[in-house]
Design an enzyme around this catalytic site. Structure first.
Site, mmCIF file in Angstrom:
data_model
loop_
_atom_site.group_PDB
_atom_site.id
_atom_site.type_symbol
_atom_site.label_atom_id
_atom_site.label_comp_id
_atom_site.label_asym_id
_atom_site.label_seq_id
_atom_site.Cartn_x
_atom_site.Cartn_y
_atom_site.Cartn_z
ATOM 1 N N VAL B 148 -7.795 -16.088 -9.960
ATOM 2 C CA VAL B 148 -8.041 -16.549 -11.323
ATOM 3 C C VAL B 148 -6.923 -17.506 -11.680
ATOM 4 O O VAL B 148 -5.787 -17.334 -11.235
ATOM 5 C CB VAL B 148 -8.114 -15.356 -12.319
ATOM 6 C CG1 VAL B 148 -7.858 -15.795 -13.754
ATOM 7 C CG2 VAL B 148 -9.474 -14.676 -12.218
ATOM 8 N N CYS B 149 -7.248 -18.534 -12.446
ATOM 9 C CA CYS B 149 -6.264 -19.505 -12.955
ATOM 10 C C CYS B 149 -5.568 -20.170 -11.763
ATOM 11 O O CYS B 149 -6.193 -20.429 -10.734
ATOM 12 C CB CYS B 149 -5.319 -18.778 -13.914
ATOM 13 S SG CYS B 149 -4.396 -19.845 -15.034
#
Lengths: 270, 270
Positions: B148-149
């Site tokens: 994520v990210c």
């Protein structure tokens, strides 16, 4: 220049610093001028709040880390994770988080008191005289008294919601009335200085709402863009009204004993 | 009855247990029958995955705790928090999280490898030979390789995204191309066994997506309803396209040095 302005300057100067490969001297003076202007334009982005977020065994980690992420945009604020003792506190799913402060060492006057929810650990916390005493004493003095999810049951048990509109996880929301609160079906409920969020993921909406209240709209917009909060749930089942009926029934069943226990807690704490 | 069925039975029996005040014997036999039926209907809700979530200094806590919350709905799965050493790992905002496993003790064959993002700590992790070696070795064997990210920058530096569609935080998404990936502007990007999420809060959409893939739609609907994921952002600024132009410019500025450093990392790791 006040220390506060120094801090804004250095924070923002870092953000707007010269690009690599720029001529150093020229770039440095441009960056300084830019940072000075940014400071003048954004002085209201700086604050000095003291925020205490409660940790107790088997809290729901996401209830805490949604708001905690958004509080990170409150430049100048100090965020404490407060527990009864200094030992690491296990979340509901077993993640151990290290507190920064104990009940005994927590400042008496807080800008924000925040209480996360959870499953049976939340009810044990609501039953604990030490937790109730801590939450009540800090809540009576705090500028904002806040919770996400079933954290509002702890606020209720500490008698901080009597006569206030409030919310909780959808499956326990009606139970707030047992503590003298007026349950409201909204994602974030504000009544005077009480700010309560609905279930788990509402903590992100809750956190952004507080950032906007404390630092204004533009700062909250930056916080939202930085966290790319443009949600797109892959399914449509996030509320009682939207989820399929069987899913609601099955999920509600899981709260039967929980809600019976809240009823007993309400009887002993009112 | 297999141990797995026993586990489902006891988990679900607790959820559908008799209401207080019911006649005990009658209620117990009804609950048993109900639980037995629930087990037959929901055997596919049970699994036995081993999930490793990477911890490194100055990771973004919410990048991890969004997915970690959703993984909690994967009944029977074991979720490990893996760090280089057993010491508590400080998040970007200073929250110390205790790992459950070290690189050395982490199983070699994982169902899911998950890497969260963060600010400068993420780039230090991407530069660390020990982190890259760990991520690459487990990523090559894992059934699902996920982030994520800016966690995808670490996957890229470990050469796990070469030739894959992927995403990252919006402000660093184009940089994925430096690692041979094909950046895609979507909240959750799935390409074969690579699943990458966009910035921070996308971890919730990402987690629900994986729950649906691994346990089916109904289980994911229960997870969504349990976490009351019916988002209602108080502002409209969660993406480059939606945020006011000045907000986008100011936020993008914050990534100037960060992206220059990613470029240097890409050069040394390809």
């Amino acid at each position: 220049m006040t220390p506060r302005r120094e801090m804004i300057l250095s924070t923002l100067a870092a953000a707007v610093g010269p690009a690599l490969g720029d001529d150093r001297d020229d770039a440095a003076s441009r960056a300084k001028a830019h940072a000075e202007k940014t400071v003048r334009d954004h002085a209201h982005w700086m604050g000095d709040e003291t925020i205490a977020m409660l940790l107790y065994p088997r809290f729901t980690a996401l209830d805490l880390f949604g708001p905690q992420h958004m509080f990170g945009s409150l430049m100048g604020a100090k965020v404490l994770l407060v527990a009864e003792t200094a030992d690491p506190v296990p979340s509901h799913s077993g993640v151990k988080v290290v507190p920064t402060t104990t009940f005994a060492d927590c400042p008496e006057k807080l800008s924000i008191l925040f209480v996360p929810g959870g499953s049976d650990g939340t009810l044990e916390a609501a039953e604990s005289p030490a937790v109730r005493r801590f939450v009540r004493s800090r809540g009576e003095e705090a500028e904002w008294v806040t919770s996400v999810c079933t954290g509002s049951i702890i606020l209720g048990a500490a008698r901080l919601l009597d006569g206030y509109k409030a919310t909780s996880h959808w499956a326990t929301r009606p139970q707030l009335a047992l503590f003298g609160a007026r349950p409201v079906d909204e994602r974030v409920v504000i009544d005077r200085n009480r700010v309560t969020g609905a279930g788990v993921t509402s903590g992100i909406d809750f956190g952004l709402t507080l950032v906007q209240k404390l630092r204004g709209t533009e700062c909250a917009q930056v916080a939202q863009l930085l966290s790319e909060y443009d949600p797109r749930p892959p399914l449509v089942a996030g509320s009682e009204a939207k989820a399929p009926k069987e899913v609601v029934t099955m999920t509600r069943e899981m709260f039967r004993d929980y809600n019976a226990r809240i009823e007993r807690i309400a009887k002993t704490t009112r």
